[in-house]
Motif scaffolding. Structure first.
Motif, PDB file in Angstrom:
ATOM      1  N   THR A 185       1.101  -1.036   0.366  1.00  0.00           N
ATOM      2  CA  THR A 185      -0.162  -0.307  -0.056  1.00  0.00           C
ATOM      3  C   THR A 185       1.112   1.290   0.454  1.00  0.00           C
ATOM      4  OG1 THR A 185      -1.430  -1.345   1.434  1.00  0.00           O
ATOM      5  CG2 THR A 185      -1.987   0.998   1.192  1.00  0.00           C
ATOM      6  N   GLU A 238       3.504   1.469  -1.031  1.00  0.00           N
ATOM      7  CA  GLU A 238       4.497   1.633  -2.017  1.00  0.00           C
ATOM      8  C   GLU A 238       3.450   2.629  -3.528  1.00  0.00           C
ATOM      9  OE1 GLU A 238       6.688  -1.800  -4.472  1.00  0.00           O
ATOM     10  OE2 GLU A 238       4.697  -1.068  -5.537  1.00  0.00           O
ATOM     11  N   ARG A 239       2.092   2.099  -4.054  1.00  0.00           N
ATOM     12  CA  ARG A 239       1.248   2.766  -4.236  1.00  0.00           C
ATOM     13  C   ARG A 239       0.882   3.786  -3.935  1.00  0.00           C
ATOM     14  NH1 ARG A 239      -4.446  -0.084  -4.281  1.00  0.00           N
ATOM     15  NH2 ARG A 239      -3.699  -0.704  -2.595  1.00  0.00           N
ATOM     16  N   ILE A 240       1.023   4.369  -3.022  1.00  0.00           N
ATOM     17  CA  ILE A 240       0.509   5.849  -2.612  1.00  0.00           C
ATOM     18  C   ILE A 240       1.927   7.030  -2.508  1.00  0.00           C
ATOM     19  CG2 ILE A 240       0.222   7.216  -0.212  1.00  0.00           C
ATOM     20  CD1 ILE A 240      -0.988   4.984   1.310  1.00  0.00           C
ATOM     21  N   ASN A 272       3.659   6.069  -5.476  1.00  0.00           N
ATOM     22  CA  ASN A 272       4.289   6.271  -6.416  1.00  0.00           C
ATOM     23  C   ASN A 272       3.314   7.505  -6.763  1.00  0.00           C
ATOM     24  OD1 ASN A 272       5.287   3.502  -6.983  1.00  0.00           O
ATOM     25  ND2 ASN A 272       3.695   2.444  -7.370  1.00  0.00           N
ATOM     26  N   LEU A 273       1.842   7.928  -5.995  1.00  0.00           N
ATOM     27  CA  LEU A 273       1.260   8.860  -7.346  1.00  0.00           C
ATOM     28  C   LEU A 273       1.101  10.444  -6.427  1.00  0.00           C
ATOM     29  CD1 LEU A 273      -2.206   6.986  -6.316  1.00  0.00           C
ATOM     30  CD2 LEU A 273      -1.274   7.510  -8.978  1.00  0.00           C
ATOM     31  N   GLU A 288       8.220  11.213   1.210  1.00  0.00           N
ATOM     32  CA  GLU A 288       8.129  11.684   2.222  1.00  0.00           C
ATOM     33  C   GLU A 288       8.953  13.101   2.138  1.00  0.00           C
ATOM     34  OE1 GLU A 288       8.599   9.019   2.375  1.00  0.00           O
ATOM     35  OE2 GLU A 288       7.883   7.856   3.672  1.00  0.00           O
ATOM     36  N   VAL A 343      -4.482  15.064  -8.245  1.00  0.00           N
ATOM     37  CA  VAL A 343      -5.096  14.859  -6.897  1.00  0.00           C
ATOM     38  C   VAL A 343      -5.192  13.390  -7.183  1.00  0.00           C
ATOM     39  CG1 VAL A 343      -7.449  15.216  -6.207  1.00  0.00           C
ATOM     40  CG2 VAL A 343      -6.046  17.142  -7.591  1.00  0.00           C
ATOM     41  N   VAL A 344      -4.808  12.941  -5.326  1.00  0.00           N
ATOM     42  CA  VAL A 344      -5.154  11.835  -4.818  1.00  0.00           C
ATOM     43  C   VAL A 344      -6.415  11.571  -3.833  1.00  0.00           C
ATOM     44  CG1 VAL A 344      -4.141   9.680  -4.360  1.00  0.00           C
ATOM     45  CG2 VAL A 344      -2.905  11.399  -5.801  1.00  0.00           C
ATOM     46  N   ALA A 345      -7.025  10.740  -4.632  1.00  0.00           N
ATOM     47  CA  ALA A 345      -8.194  10.202  -3.829  1.00  0.00           C
ATOM     48  C   ALA A 345      -8.000   9.281  -2.281  1.00  0.00           C
ATOM     49  CB  ALA A 345      -9.563   9.892  -4.342  1.00  0.00           C
ATOM     50  N   LEU A 346      -7.750   9.351  -1.266  1.00  0.00           N
ATOM     51  CA  LEU A 346      -8.068   8.068   0.090  1.00  0.00           C
ATOM     52  C   LEU A 346      -8.503   8.075   0.464  1.00  0.00           C
ATOM     53  CD1 LEU A 346      -4.349   9.711   0.887  1.00  0.00           C
ATOM     54  CD2 LEU A 346      -4.552   7.558  -0.407  1.00  0.00           C
ATOM     55  N   ARG A 347      -8.878   6.713   1.442  1.00  0.00           N
ATOM     56  CA  ARG A 347      -9.841   6.799   2.277  1.00  0.00           C
ATOM     57  C   ARG A 347      -9.261   7.039   2.926  1.00  0.00           C
ATOM     58  NH1 ARG A 347     -12.696   0.832   1.074  1.00  0.00           N
ATOM     59  NH2 ARG A 347     -14.112   0.818  -0.764  1.00  0.00           N
ATOM     60  N   GLN A 390      -6.230   5.236   4.856  1.00  0.00           N
ATOM     61  CA  GLN A 390      -5.211   4.591   4.258  1.00  0.00           C
ATOM     62  C   GLN A 390      -4.004   5.902   4.296  1.00  0.00           C
ATOM     63  OE1 GLN A 390      -7.373   3.959   2.000  1.00  0.00           O
ATOM     64  NE2 GLN A 390      -6.359   1.657   2.604  1.00  0.00           N
ATOM     65  N   ARG A 406       6.420  13.082 -10.402  1.00  0.00           N
ATOM     66  CA  ARG A 406       6.339  11.921 -10.732  1.00  0.00           C
ATOM     67  C   ARG A 406       6.485  11.119 -11.816  1.00  0.00           C
ATOM     68  NH1 ARG A 406       1.275   9.623 -11.759  1.00  0.00           N
ATOM     69  NH2 ARG A 406      -0.508  11.460 -11.418  1.00  0.00           N
ATOM     70  N   PHE A 444      -8.459   2.567  -0.459  1.00  0.00           N
ATOM     71  CA  PHE A 444      -9.182   2.976  -2.007  1.00  0.00           C
ATOM     72  C   PHE A 444      -7.902   3.833  -1.923  1.00  0.00           C
ATOM     73  CE2 PHE A 444     -11.769   6.254  -4.089  1.00  0.00           C
ATOM     74  CZ  PHE A 444     -11.958   6.013  -5.296  1.00  0.00           C
ATOM     75  N   LEU A 447      -6.604   6.105  -5.256  1.00  0.00           N
ATOM     76  CA  LEU A 447      -7.051   6.940  -7.203  1.00  0.00           C
ATOM     77  C   LEU A 447      -7.389   8.416  -7.275  1.00  0.00           C
ATOM     78  CD1 LEU A 447      -9.090   5.037  -9.457  1.00  0.00           C
ATOM     79  CD2 LEU A 447     -10.555   6.436  -8.625  1.00  0.00           C
ATOM     80  N   GLU A 448      -5.731   7.931  -8.308  1.00  0.00           N
ATOM     81  CA  GLU A 448      -5.444   9.047  -8.434  1.00  0.00           C
ATOM     82  C   GLU A 448      -7.024  10.008  -9.282  1.00  0.00           C
ATOM     83  OE1 GLU A 448      -2.852   9.793 -11.936  1.00  0.00           O
ATOM     84  OE2 GLU A 448      -2.369  11.775 -11.487  1.00  0.00           O
ATOM     85  N   LEU A 449      -7.173  11.606  -9.707  1.00  0.00           N
ATOM     86  CA  LEU A 449      -8.493  12.010 -10.359  1.00  0.00           C
ATOM     87  C   LEU A 449      -7.568  13.467 -10.617  1.00  0.00           C
ATOM     88  CD1 LEU A 449     -10.620  13.080  -6.713  1.00  0.00           C
ATOM     89  CD2 LEU A 449     -10.457  11.254  -8.304  1.00  0.00           C
TER      90      LEU A 449
END
Lengths: 94, 622
Positions: free
Chosen positions: A27, A29-31, A33-34, A38, A62-66, A69, B98, B439, B441-443
């Motif tokens: 997880t 890593e995915r965060i 990557n976007l 740090e 813009v990144v959406a997170l629950r 996360q 990125r 969740f 997700l890139e917007l």
């Protein structure tokens, strides 16, 4: 003095600097990557109609997170009037 | 390998315009959309430049070569194993920080590359200025500024690709060669080195006026995800989409069928001129031709309107916002909001939707998304719903009845979504395995769709696809139906035997044997369901030509259909076994016969159950 707290509690429109991403490795890593790495500046830009997930701006994307996360990411801000701002009820969540 | 044939690959982060560039170079029509994960498998095309031919492979977007998600693994494996002459690394200039990280990773394994700095016009509008010459010096490979959507910089890009392929350009970065991503031990030091280099290059070559997005983007997002307006906006847009489709599909459908019946009488005359035997005439014209023309005239108009419109919305970047708005509902059911994206892909084609489930990282969440994907009516089934609504619930074209149709379609869509959520919730409890993958997700930024191009592309793709499928599937299906209707065993037609056999079961769930047969015959492609019904009802060549919804209504009523029958048929249309293509895709994606079977039985059982419930309710209350 610097204040550290989970990204999730960053109020709408406020920004901070990411100091650590504490999720489990895949997880995290995915965060990262976007662009949520740090040292990156991050800002809470808008929240979903029911408060979760939330959207964060980093380097103009813009990144959406629950909640889960965003709670595992720690950000820091300069104190200013921070004491009042960051006490739990931040963000007007239902 | 042929000497004249160079191999070029396109690599980059998701949603940076690789497929757009691919289409531009190869003149192919790979479907593009403005969201992460649109392309999940690679495709290859050819182009020629300066008399040389090149094969170009479009790899699925990847954020990192170090990652382990399935779609990124495809990209990594290709970059590492395949011997290519040149890699075009496509970067989204608007998110250069990125993207540069990824470019550095690729360069550390393969320096026969050209950097394509895409979307530069958009980026300069946003106050980001990149010194491509400086960047090129720092990376040791050419950096070309392009705008694939606006076709800028492509000639220069090709020139650089040619130079790399012919070996005229030797990579010059010693620093990057030192990075070793191959072993786990060297990885962490490699990662921190990459980060350092990337920061330095950004500092040296990029001028950024602001870290914020532009105002209009922010305002749009605030509005479209707001508490008071977010959900209503979603509904309104769906309603508008349905309304335009319904209003627009009415007339072309009638024109087409008039045209086809004209051709049909011509063909009949030709047959009698040629003195063709009646059996052959019946098989070819009443069987094959009639089915084909029905498929085209009933199915094509709604598709030709709905799908370009949907493609425009897709291109605008709104779809990930829907996933964002809806995620909390999906979270409550133990699944992922990205499932929303795969459901919307499913509206186009369930096989694509199932394949698209690769964007969901959790194994269990992904499996559930695959199993429930066919709950969304695909483009083969959507027109069935539209036709039935037009025939049974709102015949005319006046605003009032169109509004009613829109409301019914919205109701069906709501039922589809509700069932997806409900079944997902049940499955999530029943299937063991990993917990939520969260969740993340890139917007993407909103982009103004290229209206004409998008419409033309999706029309051509859909029209070609539909016609192709109609030829391949409807023609033999028409022949089979005609044969079963005209070959007799023990004095009655084979079709009658089948219908008779299924009739009691059909009646039990509020439909009839013909309808069930039509769905079974529609297994290769659901487009043939309505033609099969019509053929069976009007069997033995006595069939009236279909000309518009009015006549459909007469035919259905004559065969005992009521509004209740229509409701049940609509439910079965949405909830029944996936078509053959989708089944094969599910088998491929799950690598399990057991889950493929589950995906086959689940919607079928649900459809039967819902029909039974509705019939019970009807007998109690009416």
């Amino acid at each position: 003095m610097k204040l550290r707290f989970p990204l999730w509690t960053l109020p709408l429109g406020k920004s901070g600097i990411i100091s650590s991403v504490n999720s489990e490795s895949a997880t995290a890593e995915r965060i990262r990557n976007l662009g949520l790495t740090e040292g990156a500046g991050v800002r809470a830009v808008f929240f979903a109609p029911f408060g979760d997930p939330r959207a964060y701006e980093v380097n103009r994307s813009v990144v959406a997170l629950r909640r889960k996360q965003a709670s595992e990411i720690i950000v820091e801000t300069e104190e200013e009037d921070g004491e009042k701002q960051f006490q739990g009820h931040a963000g007007g969540e239902s | 390998m042929e000497k004249n044939n160079f191999r070029v690959m396109l690599a980059g982060n998701p949603n940076v315009g690789k497929s757009t560039l691919f289409n531009l170079l190869t003149r192919k029509n790979q479907h593009t959309g403005n969201w992460t994960g649109k392309t999940v498998d690679f495709s290859t095309g050819l182009f020629t430049y300066n008399g040389r031919s090149y094969s170009l492979t479009d790899l699925p977007g990847a954020y990192s070569l170090l990652s382990f998600s399935p779609e990124e693994a495809v990209t990594r494996d290709h970059l590492l194993s395949e011997s290519s002459d040149c890699v075009i690394i496509v970067l989204d200039a608007t998110a250069v920080e990125r993207n540069l990280r990824f470019a550095l990773e690729v360069l550390s394994v393969n320096q026969n590359a050209v950097i394509c700095l895409n979307m530069t016009d958009e980026c300069e509008k946003n106050g980001i200025f990149i010194d491509s010459e400086k960047m090129s010096a720092a990376l040791g490979v050419s950096v070309v500024k392009t705008s694939a959507a606006g076709k800028k910089g492509i000639a220069l890009l090709l020139k650089e690709v040619e130079a790399v392929c012919e070996g005229n350009k030797k990579p010059e970065s010693a620093e990057l060669s030192l990075i070793d991503l191959s072993t786990a031990d060297s990885r962490s030091s490699a990662v921190s080195l990459l980060t350092q280099i990337s920061k330095r290059i950004i500092k040296d070559c990029v001028t950024i006026k602001s870290d914020r997005r532009n105002e209009s983007q922010q305002r749009l997002d605030k509005l479209l995800t707001s508490k008071s307006f977010g959900i209503p906006a979603m509904m309104l847009l769906t309603a508008l989409l349905f309304w335009i489709t319904l209003v627009g599909a009415n007339y072309p459908s009638e024109w087409l069928s008039a045209l086809f019946s004209l051709i049909k009488s011509g063909l009949n005359e030709l047959m009698s001129l040629l003195k063709a035997p009646e059996f052959l005439r019946g098989l070819l014209i009443d069987g094959v031709y009639t089915t084909l023309s029905w498929v085209v005239s009933v199915m094509l108009p709604p598709m030709a309107i709905f799908f370009p419109l949907f493609a425009l919305i897709e291109e605008s970047g709104y779809l990930p916002r829907i996933a964002f708005n809806a995620d909390s509902a999906f979270a409550k059911c133990g699944v992922n909001g990205k499932q929303c994206l795969t459901m919307m892909m499913g509206i186009g084609c369930n096989a694509c939707g199932v394949e698209g489930c690769r964007i969901i990282h959790g194994r269990k969440e992904r499996l559930i998304a695959i199993l429930t994907n066919t709950f969304m009516p695909c483009n083969g089934r959507f027109p069935i719903l539209i036709a039935l609504i037009a025939v049974f619930f709102s015949g005319g074209a006046e605003p009032k009845s169109t509004l009613l149709s829109v409301l019914i379609l919205m109701g069906i869509t709501t039922l589809c979504v509700a069932m997806t959520l409900l079944v997902s919730k049940l499955l999530s409890r029943m299937i063991g395995g990993d917990s939520s993958s969260g969740f993340i997700l890139e917007l993407p930024p909103y982009r103004k769709p290229r209206i004409i191009k998008t419409i033309v592309n999706s029309l051509r793709d859909k029209a070609l696809k539909v016609l192709g499928r109609a030829m391949l599937v409807a023609a033999p299906a028409g022949a089979v139906i005609w044969l079963t209707a005209n070959i007799s065993i023990n004095g009655s037609a084979v079709l009658d035997h089948c219908v008779g056999f299924l009739e009691p079961f059909g009646k039990a769930i509020g439909v009839d044997g013909v309808i069930l047969i039509a769905f079974i015959l529609g297994f290769p492609a659901n487009e043939t369901v309505i033609p099969a019904m019509l053929m069976a009802y009007t069997q033995s060549g006595t069939l009236t030509d279909y000309s518009g919804y009015g006549q459909l209504s007469e035919l259905f009523s004559a065969n005992g259909w009521t509004a209740l029958t229509a409701v049940c048929v609509m439910i079965i249309t949405v909830f029944h076994f996936p078509c053959s293509t989708t089944c094969l895709t599910i088998r491929k994606e799950t690598r399990s016969l057991k889950w493929t079977l589950a995906a086959f039985l689940l919607p079928t059982a649900l459809g039967i159950l819902l029909c039974a419930v509705i019939n019970c309710l009807y007998t109690i209350f009416a």
